[in-house]
Design a protein around this motif. Structure first.
Motif, PDB file in Angstrom:
ATOM      1  N   TRP A  36       0.829  -1.209   0.000  1.00 36.93           N
ATOM      2  CA  TRP A  36       0.000   0.000   0.000  1.00 36.93           C
ATOM      3  C   TRP A  36       0.861   1.255   0.000  1.00 36.93           C
ATOM      4  N   THR A  37       1.991   1.217   0.699  1.00 39.06           N
ATOM      5  CA  THR A  37       2.898   2.364   0.709  1.00 39.06           C
ATOM      6  C   THR A  37       3.453   2.639  -0.677  1.00 39.06           C
ATOM      7  N   LEU A  38       3.880   1.593  -1.381  1.00 39.62           N
ATOM      8  CA  LEU A  38       4.437   1.760  -2.717  1.00 39.62           C
ATOM      9  C   LEU A  38       3.385   2.253  -3.701  1.00 39.62           C
ATOM     10  N   THR A  39       2.159   1.741  -3.585  1.00 37.65           N
ATOM     11  CA  THR A  39       1.094   2.183  -4.481  1.00 37.65           C
ATOM     12  C   THR A  39       0.768   3.658  -4.253  1.00 37.65           C
ATOM     13  N   ALA A  40       0.685   4.056  -2.983  1.00 39.25           N
ATOM     14  CA  ALA A  40       0.416   5.462  -2.674  1.00 39.25           C
ATOM     15  C   ALA A  40       1.539   6.357  -3.178  1.00 39.25           C
ATOM     16  N   ALA A  41       2.776   5.895  -3.032  1.00 34.65           N
ATOM     17  CA  ALA A  41       3.916   6.683  -3.506  1.00 34.65           C
ATOM     18  C   ALA A  41       3.875   6.854  -5.018  1.00 34.65           C
ATOM     19  N   ALA A  42       3.503   5.791  -5.732  1.00 30.44           N
ATOM     20  CA  ALA A  42       3.425   5.873  -7.194  1.00 30.44           C
ATOM     21  C   ALA A  42       2.370   6.885  -7.625  1.00 30.44           C
ATOM     22  N   LEU A  43       1.219   6.858  -6.969  1.00 31.82           N
ATOM     23  CA  LEU A  43       0.171   7.824  -7.300  1.00 31.82           C
ATOM     24  C   LEU A  43       0.604   9.245  -6.988  1.00 31.82           C
ATOM     25  N   LEU A  44       1.314   9.415  -5.875  1.00 35.66           N
ATOM     26  CA  LEU A  44       1.805  10.734  -5.498  1.00 35.66           C
ATOM     27  C   LEU A  44       2.787  11.262  -6.533  1.00 35.66           C
ATOM     28  N   MET A  91       2.202  16.049 -22.030  1.00 34.89           N
ATOM     29  CA  MET A  91       0.995  15.515 -21.398  1.00 34.89           C
ATOM     30  C   MET A  91       0.182  14.684 -22.386  1.00 34.89           C
ATOM     31  N   LEU A  92       0.149  15.116 -23.642  1.00 37.47           N
ATOM     32  CA  LEU A  92      -0.557  14.343 -24.654  1.00 37.47           C
ATOM     33  C   LEU A  92       0.126  12.996 -24.871  1.00 37.47           C
ATOM     34  N   LEU A  93       1.449  13.001 -24.876  1.00 35.84           N
ATOM     35  CA  LEU A  93       2.192  11.749 -25.011  1.00 35.84           C
ATOM     36  C   LEU A  93       1.911  10.823 -23.836  1.00 35.84           C
ATOM     37  N   GLN A  94       1.868  11.385 -22.636  1.00 36.23           N
ATOM     38  CA  GLN A  94       1.555  10.578 -21.454  1.00 36.23           C
ATOM     39  C   GLN A  94       0.167   9.962 -21.575  1.00 36.23           C
ATOM     40  N   LEU A  95      -0.787  10.742 -22.083  1.00 33.54           N
ATOM     41  CA  LEU A  95      -2.143  10.236 -22.238  1.00 33.54           C
ATOM     42  C   LEU A  95      -2.191   9.086 -23.241  1.00 33.54           C
ATOM     43  N   VAL A  96      -1.479   9.243 -24.352  1.00 30.02           N
ATOM     44  CA  VAL A  96      -1.440   8.185 -25.359  1.00 30.02           C
ATOM     45  C   VAL A  96      -0.840   6.916 -24.778  1.00 30.02           C
ATOM     46  N   LEU A  97       0.287   7.068 -24.061  1.00 27.78           N
ATOM     47  CA  LEU A  97       0.940   5.904 -23.458  1.00 27.78           C
ATOM     48  C   LEU A  97       0.043   5.257 -22.412  1.00 27.78           C
ATOM     49  N   LEU A  98      -0.669   6.086 -21.659  1.00 24.66           N
ATOM     50  CA  LEU A  98      -1.566   5.562 -20.627  1.00 24.66           C
ATOM     51  C   LEU A  98      -2.687   4.735 -21.247  1.00 24.66           C
ATOM     52  N   VAL A  99      -3.291   5.272 -22.315  1.00 27.41           N
ATOM     53  CA  VAL A  99      -4.374   4.544 -22.981  1.00 27.41           C
ATOM     54  C   VAL A  99      -3.849   3.248 -23.590  1.00 27.41           C
ATOM     55  N   ARG A 100      -2.693   3.304 -24.233  1.00 30.23           N
ATOM     56  CA  ARG A 100      -2.107   2.096 -24.823  1.00 30.23           C
ATOM     57  C   ARG A 100      -1.827   1.047 -23.760  1.00 30.23           C
ATOM     58  N   VAL A 184      -2.378  -0.175 -11.110  1.00 31.00           N
ATOM     59  CA  VAL A 184      -2.270   1.251 -10.788  1.00 31.00           C
ATOM     60  C   VAL A 184      -0.824   1.725 -10.908  1.00 31.00           C
ATOM     61  N   VAL A 185       0.087   0.964 -10.338  1.00 27.49           N
ATOM     62  CA  VAL A 185       1.502   1.359 -10.389  1.00 27.49           C
ATOM     63  C   VAL A 185       2.046   1.232 -11.804  1.00 27.49           C
ATOM     64  N   ASP A 186       1.643   0.187 -12.505  1.00 29.01           N
ATOM     65  CA  ASP A 186       2.117   0.009 -13.871  1.00 29.01           C
ATOM     66  C   ASP A 186       1.646   1.161 -14.767  1.00 29.01           C
ATOM     67  N   LEU A 187       0.403   1.581 -14.618  1.00 29.25           N
ATOM     68  CA  LEU A 187      -0.105   2.707 -15.396  1.00 29.25           C
ATOM     69  C   LEU A 187       0.606   4.005 -15.015  1.00 29.25           C
ATOM     70  N   SER A 188       1.001   4.123 -13.763  1.00 29.52           N
ATOM     71  CA  SER A 188       1.703   5.330 -13.316  1.00 29.52           C
ATOM     72  C   SER A 188       3.078   5.466 -13.952  1.00 29.52           C
ATOM     73  N   THR A 189       3.654   4.352 -14.404  1.00 36.96           N
ATOM     74  CA  THR A 189       4.974   4.422 -15.041  1.00 36.96           C
ATOM     75  C   THR A 189       4.925   5.194 -16.351  1.00 36.96           C
ATOM     76  N   THR A 190       3.742   5.343 -16.947  1.00 43.05           N
ATOM     77  CA  THR A 190       3.633   6.105 -18.196  1.00 43.05           C
ATOM     78  C   THR A 190       3.737   7.604 -17.944  1.00 43.05           C
ATOM     79  N   VAL A 191       3.596   8.019 -16.679  1.00 41.41           N
ATOM     80  CA  VAL A 191       3.653   9.437 -16.340  1.00 41.41           C
ATOM     81  C   VAL A 191       5.071   9.871 -15.995  1.00 41.41           C
ATOM     82  N   HIS A 192       5.791   9.043 -15.237  1.00 34.89           N
ATOM     83  CA  HIS A 192       7.165   9.390 -14.838  1.00 34.89           C
ATOM     84  C   HIS A 192       8.001   8.112 -14.774  1.00 34.89           C
ATOM     85  N   PRO A 193       9.190   8.114 -15.381  1.00 33.73           N
ATOM     86  CA  PRO A 193      10.014   6.895 -15.405  1.00 33.73           C
ATOM     87  C   PRO A 193      10.490   6.436 -14.036  1.00 33.73           C
TER      88      PRO A 193
END
Length: 315
Positions: A36-44, A91-100, A184-193
């Protein structure tokens, strides 16, 4: 503009430090709390990155609120529009990667359900015929509840007691909804490496969580360790021949020797006294570090827009 750019750099660089702190803190916590700590950190980290880029994207809009003509903004603040455009493109690139990535998740889940169509069993157990040695937790899909999938090859590779450990391990993945945390964490990787390191750590702690549940269900940590090692070794050998295992939570996931060693030790407990306070302070520092960065960015953007407005009006 230097102040603004410095604020953005701080906001975007924050996840690298937060990732290290979160992984260090997770190592000192029981598996469930660590996940839960790691998931919260990823979202943050993902949220802070999006906030920083969104702030840059809205710079021209803020200038318009100050009734500054676009042409004059470019004269006084030539970097405003290019910076906003760069943030928008990112941000558009992040959105595309997130959807993919999301569509890939759904595609893999659909393929997994199709691959077990010939399975039989009762309750939450589904035995798939075949010589492959595999077992994984299959999340629910389109109204179908999650199932524990075990191949005939895995059933033959384990003894009766070892199978119970395996079933309990995979059942823990389903009841704990570990696939949601993982997604959740995997999808967050599309926002920041930087979140990728958190994802690697989460995979290990999710398996540790399931290991501990399995050990508690059979009441014998050594027997659970032996069963998990045997199942992982059998599954790993088959995965090498098949060119890779299925991308779902499985007993063979993560560094198995570390997991077995942990099971051979005492049951993990939440830190007490000074250790608990230190962990809480570490997590609080990680969360609090994002606030100054966000405030600095917001303040910097506001001050610079005010400066641009005064300069234009005075010219």
């Amino acid at each position: 503009m230097t102040y603004v750019l410095l604020s953005v750099v701080v906001a975007l660089a924050f996840p690298w430090g937060a990732s290290a702190v979160a992984r260090r803190l997770a190592g000192a916590l029981p598996p469930r709390a660590a996940c839960w700590t790691l998931t919260a950190a990823a979202l943050l980290m993902a949220g802070g990155t999006i906030a920083a880029l969104s702030g840059l994207l809205h710079v021209p809009f803020l200038a318009s609120l100050e009734q500054v003509p676009p042409g004059r903004v470019l004269e006084v603040w030539p970097a405003a529009v290019p910076t906003a455009c760069a943030a928008g493109v990112l941000m558009l690139l992040q959105l595309v990667l997130l959807v993919r990535r999301w569509l890939r998740h759904r595609s893999l889940l659909k393929a997994a359900w199709q691959s077990v169509a010939g399975g039989t069993g009762g309750g939450d157990l589904l035995v798939v015929p075949g010589s492959e040695v595999d077992a994984f937790a299959l999340p629910g899909y389109r109204g179908r509840r999650g199932r524990i999938v075990v191949t005939s090859g895995m059933m033959r590779a384990l003894k009766a007691g070892e199978r119970e450990v395996l079933f309990a391990h995979e059942r823990a993945h389903l009841t704990g909804r570990h696939h949601v945390l993982s997604a959740v964490v995997d999808l967050s990787t599309t926002v920041h490496p930087a979140v990728r390191r958190v994802r690697e750590s989460l995979e290990f702690h999710l398996e540790r969580w399931a290991d501990e549940v399995a050990a508690a269900s059979v009441g014998d940590r050594k027997a659970a360790a032996a069963a998990i090692a045997r199942a992982a070794l059998a599954g790993t050998a088959q995965q090498r021949r098949a060119g890779g295992g299925y991308p779902l939570l499985s007993v063979a996931t993560g560094p198995v020797p570390r997991r077995v060693q942990a099971l051979l030790g005492p049951e993990p407990v939440a830190p007490r006294g000074g250790a608990r306070r230190a962990g809480a302070l570490g997590l609080a520092a990680t969360v609090a570090a994002s606030a100054p960065a966000a405030l600095a960015l917001a303040y910097g953007l506001h001050e610079y827009v005010e400066y641009a407005a005064v300069a234009v009006r005075g010219s």
